[in-house]
Enzyme design. Sequence first.
Site, PDB file in Angstrom:
ATOM      1  N   LYS A 219     -11.393 -55.328  -3.345  1.00 42.94           N
ATOM      2  CA  LYS A 219     -12.618 -55.411  -3.686  1.00 42.94           C
ATOM      3  C   LYS A 219     -13.183 -56.214  -4.843  1.00 42.94           C
ATOM      4  O   LYS A 219     -12.709 -55.853  -5.754  1.00 42.94           O
ATOM      5  CB  LYS A 219     -12.685 -54.110  -3.497  1.00 42.94           C
ATOM      6  CG  LYS A 219     -12.546 -53.346  -2.179  1.00 42.94           C
ATOM      7  CD  LYS A 219     -12.561 -51.806  -2.162  1.00 42.94           C
ATOM      8  CE  LYS A 219     -12.865 -51.398  -0.387  1.00 42.94           C
ATOM      9  NZ  LYS A 219     -13.067 -49.882  -0.167  1.00 42.94           N
ATOM     10  N   ARG A 253      -4.230 -49.302   2.485  1.00 44.42           N
ATOM     11  CA  ARG A 253      -5.094 -49.809   3.715  1.00 44.42           C
ATOM     12  C   ARG A 253      -5.302 -51.210   2.700  1.00 44.42           C
ATOM     13  O   ARG A 253      -6.339 -51.074   1.835  1.00 44.42           O
ATOM     14  CB  ARG A 253      -6.813 -49.083   3.930  1.00 44.42           C
ATOM     15  CG  ARG A 253      -7.328 -49.908   4.670  1.00 44.42           C
ATOM     16  CD  ARG A 253      -8.795 -49.395   5.514  1.00 44.42           C
ATOM     17  NE  ARG A 253      -9.320 -50.059   5.999  1.00 44.42           N
ATOM     18  CZ  ARG A 253     -10.346 -51.109   5.958  1.00 44.42           C
ATOM     19  NH1 ARG A 253     -10.858 -51.525   4.390  1.00 44.42           N
ATOM     20  NH2 ARG A 253     -10.601 -51.524   5.989  1.00 44.42           N
TER      21      ARG A 253
HETATM   22  C1  8Y7 Z   1     -12.551 -48.475   3.334  1.00 43.22           C
HETATM   23  C2  8Y7 Z   1     -12.840 -48.155   4.121  1.00 43.22           C
HETATM   24  C3  8Y7 Z   1     -13.531 -50.543   4.829  1.00 43.22           C
HETATM   25  C4  8Y7 Z   1     -11.978 -47.394   2.274  1.00 43.22           C
HETATM   26  C5  8Y7 Z   1     -11.632 -46.536   4.816  1.00 43.22           C
HETATM   27  C6  8Y7 Z   1     -13.652 -53.526   2.591  1.00 43.22           C
HETATM   28  C7  8Y7 Z   1     -13.881 -49.752   6.535  1.00 43.22           C
HETATM   29  C8  8Y7 Z   1     -14.645 -52.446   2.797  1.00 43.22           C
HETATM   30  N1  8Y7 Z   1     -13.257 -49.761   2.811  1.00 43.22           N
HETATM   31  N2  8Y7 Z   1     -11.945 -47.079   5.283  1.00 43.22           N
HETATM   32  N3  8Y7 Z   1     -13.504 -49.606   5.690  1.00 43.22           N
HETATM   33  N4  8Y7 Z   1     -11.546 -46.771   2.827  1.00 43.22           N
HETATM   34  N5  8Y7 Z   1     -10.598 -45.244   4.682  1.00 43.22           N
HETATM   35  O1  8Y7 Z   1     -13.651 -54.116   1.587  1.00 43.22           O
HETATM   36  O2  8Y7 Z   1     -11.961 -48.335   1.165  1.00 43.22           O
HETATM   37  O3  8Y7 Z   1     -12.532 -53.105   3.202  1.00 43.22           O
HETATM   38  S1  8Y7 Z   1     -14.556 -52.095   4.715  1.00 43.22           S
END
Ligand code: 8Y7
Length: 274
Positions: A219, A253
């Site tokens: 990020k 994640r």
């Molecule tokens: C997150 C996410 C994204 C996060 C959860 C990216 C779908 C943007 N970020 N879901 N999703 N937490 N739970 O940069 O921080 O991956 S999308």
Amino acid sequence: MNKIQQLIHQHGPVVMGILNTTPDSFSDGGLFVSPESAFHQAMLMVDAGAQIIDVGGESTRPGATEVTIEDELQRVIPVIEAIRQSSSIAISIDTSKPQVMQAAIEAGADMVNDVNALQAEGALEICARYQLPVCLMHMQGQPRTMQKNPQYKDVVEDIKNFLQQRMNACLDAGIDAQNIILDPGFGFGKTVSQNYSLLKHLHEFLSLNQPLLVGVSRKNMLAEIIQQPPEQRVVATAAANVLALSKGAKIFRVHDVKENIEALKIAQAMLGAP
Ligand code: 8Y7
């Protein structure tokens, strides 16, 4: 116990691999669009040690445009079906749309990851009906505009209050407390400084008594410090995840499964040492 509850009850960190099926997602946009290549990428992440695969068809990066239900279904359902057919890996559906949640669950998804914390009409009801784990994430504003001017009285307290409210809404709808995972939502309507405050104070979210999921992978909050493009943020991601683990996070994640698992294993070895 369902698959996700089992992973949460096990000792140590749980790694969730990111599978973007969108042509426009910011760090790997356009790489995994056909169901075949998405499925292949999923299997590589499983081999690298991922315990959950998070399948998303709606880009939520800052500035992203919205996707129709039909497009989202067409992207994610064939991929979920293919993974489910050949693997017992836990599958998460990354969506805010109740119709997509339901179709994904019917196709074999084991949990719902909603950056909108089940605020869409009908979302709570679907998740309560299927009695499956949900990740409630905090976001201020909407993806298209959320990075414009994020404002908080106290970033940690405000986000804790929001997550507590959404948790109460889940419980009222009949979702079991054992099925609720919380996420402060790094990068979703937060300045760089606010993101680092959240990381520093992540342990304060443990008072909500639910497992914490964090998504810092590749990020912008990392790029502001190291000035590197997304593919060059792997070490920075692992560093942030190690810190999040030390503050009590449970699920991570990530795009880069192997590297993050290695870093988290070292951190866990220290945290678990006498
Ligand atoms: C997150 C996410 C994204 C996060 C959860 C990216 C779908 C943007 N970020 N879901 N999703 N937490 N739970 O940069 O921080 O991956 S999308």
